[in-house]
Scaffold this motif. Sequence first.
Motif, PDB file in Angstrom:
ATOM      1  N   LEU A 121      55.488 -55.002-101.594  1.00 28.13           N
ATOM      2  CA  LEU A 121      56.396 -54.433-102.590  1.00 28.13           C
ATOM      3  C   LEU A 121      56.059 -54.876-104.015  1.00 28.13           C
ATOM      4  CD1 LEU A 121      59.799 -54.840-100.710  1.00 28.13           C
ATOM      5  CD2 LEU A 121      58.509 -52.721-101.063  1.00 28.13           C
ATOM      6  N   GLN A 122      55.563 -56.088-104.175  1.00 27.93           N
ATOM      7  CA  GLN A 122      55.219 -56.613-105.497  1.00 27.93           C
ATOM      8  C   GLN A 122      56.396 -56.549-106.470  1.00 27.93           C
ATOM      9  OE1 GLN A 122      52.038 -58.060-106.573  1.00 27.93           O
ATOM     10  NE2 GLN A 122      52.025 -58.206-104.347  1.00 27.93           N
ATOM     11  N   LEU A 123      57.580 -56.929-106.006  1.00 25.80           N
ATOM     12  CA  LEU A 123      58.743 -56.986-106.885  1.00 25.80           C
ATOM     13  C   LEU A 123      58.645 -58.215-107.784  1.00 25.80           C
ATOM     14  CD1 LEU A 123      61.574 -56.060-104.343  1.00 25.80           C
ATOM     15  CD2 LEU A 123      60.492 -54.575-106.046  1.00 25.80           C
ATOM     16  N   PRO A 124      59.164 -58.134-109.004  1.00 29.83           N
ATOM     17  CA  PRO A 124      59.030 -59.254-109.944  1.00 29.83           C
ATOM     18  C   PRO A 124      59.984 -60.411-109.662  1.00 29.83           C
ATOM     19  CG  PRO A 124      60.306 -57.492-110.946  1.00 29.83           C
ATOM     20  CD  PRO A 124      59.834 -56.963-109.620  1.00 29.83           C
ATOM     21  N   TYR A 125      60.824 -60.295-108.644  1.00 28.46           N
ATOM     22  CA  TYR A 125      61.875 -61.288-108.403  1.00 28.46           C
ATOM     23  C   TYR A 125      61.462 -62.373-107.413  1.00 28.46           C
ATOM     24  CZ  TYR A 125      64.309 -57.333-110.419  1.00 28.46           C
ATOM     25  OH  TYR A 125      64.683 -56.286-111.233  1.00 28.46           O
ATOM     26  N   PHE A 126      60.223 -62.321-106.940  1.00 26.03           N
ATOM     27  CA  PHE A 126      59.775 -63.280-105.941  1.00 26.03           C
ATOM     28  C   PHE A 126      58.443 -63.901-106.354  1.00 26.03           C
ATOM     29  CE2 PHE A 126      62.279 -60.010-103.819  1.00 26.03           C
ATOM     30  CZ  PHE A 126      63.236 -60.775-103.169  1.00 26.03           C
ATOM     31  N   LYS A 186      70.411 -54.239-107.401  1.00 30.40           N
ATOM     32  CA  LYS A 186      70.184 -52.825-107.087  1.00 30.40           C
ATOM     33  C   LYS A 186      68.774 -52.614-106.533  1.00 30.40           C
ATOM     34  CE  LYS A 186      70.729 -48.215-109.151  1.00 30.40           C
ATOM     35  NZ  LYS A 186      69.381 -47.673-108.883  1.00 30.40           N
ATOM     36  N   SER A 187      67.789 -53.281-107.117  1.00 27.33           N
ATOM     37  CA  SER A 187      66.409 -53.148-106.662  1.00 27.33           C
ATOM     38  C   SER A 187      66.251 -53.667-105.230  1.00 27.33           C
ATOM     39  CB  SER A 187      65.471 -53.901-107.605  1.00 27.33           C
ATOM     40  OG  SER A 187      64.136 -53.812-107.174  1.00 27.33           O
ATOM     41  N   LEU A 188      66.843 -54.809-104.935  1.00 24.13           N
ATOM     42  CA  LEU A 188      66.758 -55.357-103.576  1.00 24.13           C
ATOM     43  C   LEU A 188      67.396 -54.410-102.573  1.00 24.13           C
ATOM     44  CD1 LEU A 188      67.472 -59.174-104.030  1.00 24.13           C
ATOM     45  CD2 LEU A 188      65.322 -57.939-104.196  1.00 24.13           C
ATOM     46  N   HIS A 189      68.531 -53.841-102.949  1.00 25.85           N
ATOM     47  CA  HIS A 189      69.220 -52.916-102.044  1.00 25.85           C
ATOM     48  C   HIS A 189      68.362 -51.676-101.781  1.00 25.85           C
ATOM     49  CE1 HIS A 189      73.186 -54.730-103.772  1.00 25.85           C
ATOM     50  NE2 HIS A 189      72.547 -55.556-102.988  1.00 25.85           N
ATOM     51  N   GLU A 190      67.724 -51.176-102.813  1.00 27.10           N
ATOM     52  CA  GLU A 190      66.895 -49.978-102.668  1.00 27.10           C
ATOM     53  C   GLU A 190      65.731 -50.196-101.704  1.00 27.10           C
ATOM     54  OE1 GLU A 190      65.834 -49.286-106.700  1.00 27.10           O
ATOM     55  OE2 GLU A 190      67.602 -48.043-107.139  1.00 27.10           O
ATOM     56  N   HIS A 191      65.292 -51.456-101.593  1.00 28.13           N
ATOM     57  CA  HIS A 191      64.170 -51.761-100.701  1.00 28.13           C
ATOM     58  C   HIS A 191      64.635 -52.372 -99.378  1.00 28.13           C
ATOM     59  CE1 HIS A 191      62.072 -51.517-104.637  1.00 28.13           C
ATOM     60  NE2 HIS A 191      61.107 -51.012-103.901  1.00 28.13           N
ATOM     61  N   GLY A 192      65.944 -52.379 -99.136  1.00 26.25           N
ATOM     62  CA  GLY A 192      66.461 -52.879 -97.870  1.00 26.25           C
ATOM     63  C   GLY A 192      66.253 -54.355 -97.646  1.00 26.25           C
ATOM     64  N   ILE A 193      66.348 -55.143 -98.731  1.00 32.44           N
ATOM     65  CA  ILE A 193      66.105 -56.587 -98.668  1.00 32.44           C
ATOM     66  C   ILE A 193      67.384 -57.345 -99.004  1.00 32.44           C
ATOM     67  CG2 ILE A 193      64.885 -58.508 -99.782  1.00 32.44           C
ATOM     68  CD1 ILE A 193      62.561 -56.644-100.270  1.00 32.44           C
ATOM     69  N   VAL A 205      64.129 -68.035-105.307  1.00 34.73           N
ATOM     70  CA  VAL A 205      63.339 -68.991-104.538  1.00 34.73           C
ATOM     71  C   VAL A 205      64.049 -69.265-103.210  1.00 34.73           C
ATOM     72  CG1 VAL A 205      62.322 -70.060-106.586  1.00 34.73           C
ATOM     73  CG2 VAL A 205      64.456 -70.977-105.659  1.00 34.73           C
ATOM     74  N   ASP A 206      63.341 -69.915-102.280  1.00 34.14           N
ATOM     75  CA  ASP A 206      63.845 -70.243-100.942  1.00 34.14           C
ATOM     76  C   ASP A 206      64.099 -68.986-100.115  1.00 34.14           C
ATOM     77  OD1 ASP A 206      63.689 -72.811-101.767  1.00 34.14           O
ATOM     78  OD2 ASP A 206      65.773 -73.343-101.363  1.00 34.14           O
TER      79      ASP A 206
END
Length: 348
Positions: free
Chosen positions: A83-88, A144-151, A172-173
């Motif tokens: 996914l390469q999301l910026p939050y991880f 919202k972004s996490l929800h859209e990707h089912g995470i 983190v974690d």
Amino acid sequence: MAKLPECSEYLSAIETPQLFKSPVLMGGHVVKRNDTVIRYAGGFCVVFPFENLNRKYAIRCWHASVDDAQKRTKEIADELRRLQLPYFVGFEYFSDGILTNEGVQPIVAMDWVDASPLKDYISKYLYSPEKLKTLAANFLKMAKSLHEHGISHGDLQHGNIMVKDSGELVLVDYDSMYVPSLDGYSDDIKGLEGYQHPARWQNKKLTPKADYFSELVIYISILALSKMPSLWNDLGIEDTDTLLFNSDDIASRGSSNIFKVLETDSELKNLSQSLKDALLQISIEDLNPLEEIVGSPIDSISSKWVNNGYTPPSEPDYKKGAEDMSSKWKQNVRISETPNIDNISKKW
């Protein structure tokens, strides 16, 4: 199930290069402060800052068991890499990590993130309301972004949310995370009481909805502090393991004093009511995502009245309500008593 090493055993091992097995450890060293190894302890892992080849890592070692930890970690790493999301941050699982008295143990090496824990950031900008409002908006965007990707992260709380100087967020974690490939796995890590819906404690399986309640708690807290900064000191938030709500507030189902304080502001009153409504649900599967709550028609009512010439009343005196509750709140302070281990909220 094989016995896992204690934190003290990992401490000895991480200082002994001859016991390193993972290539990420080879040639590197654990970070110290005043000749003392820095480490941060949680419910399942101990974390060591570690430097190698001009890179800094967070080395996570398990001292308590999580079912199928290796499988979970691989699935999470694969999904986040895709996914390469910026939050991880980047991380990797090594089955042959480090040798201890209990044998060779796995580790997870996570990229170190140059950011402040959520509470530190809020404290720094406590009297900069626009900074905190931007933080709340960024948090909403991330949810919202996490929800859209089912995470779902599964353990959203101040210690697991890092804020860069730019206001961008990093989580983190990841031990408690849900990604679609982990559907059906057990929900073993529940999080902190002041952030979790009462039904979370009975929840059996990982779910993409695990963060819905925590997100609402955190969003309300940030927004409330942007409007009412005196709550930070009135409630002694810096020295608690919560933000605005502690376990007693959650258990009150919306009748405790903090809800009364929030009701003095029209925007916060609507959000507070949404939190009360959520507390009436018997399953976390019945909760609504943050973007639906914040973007619901009721939240746009105030702007409608402004456009029609409505002038809101002067700000009410909410401080009295906060003072009434401050003594109760401080009795519920939760401070780690683990000797020689930094508070987990400072771990990054």
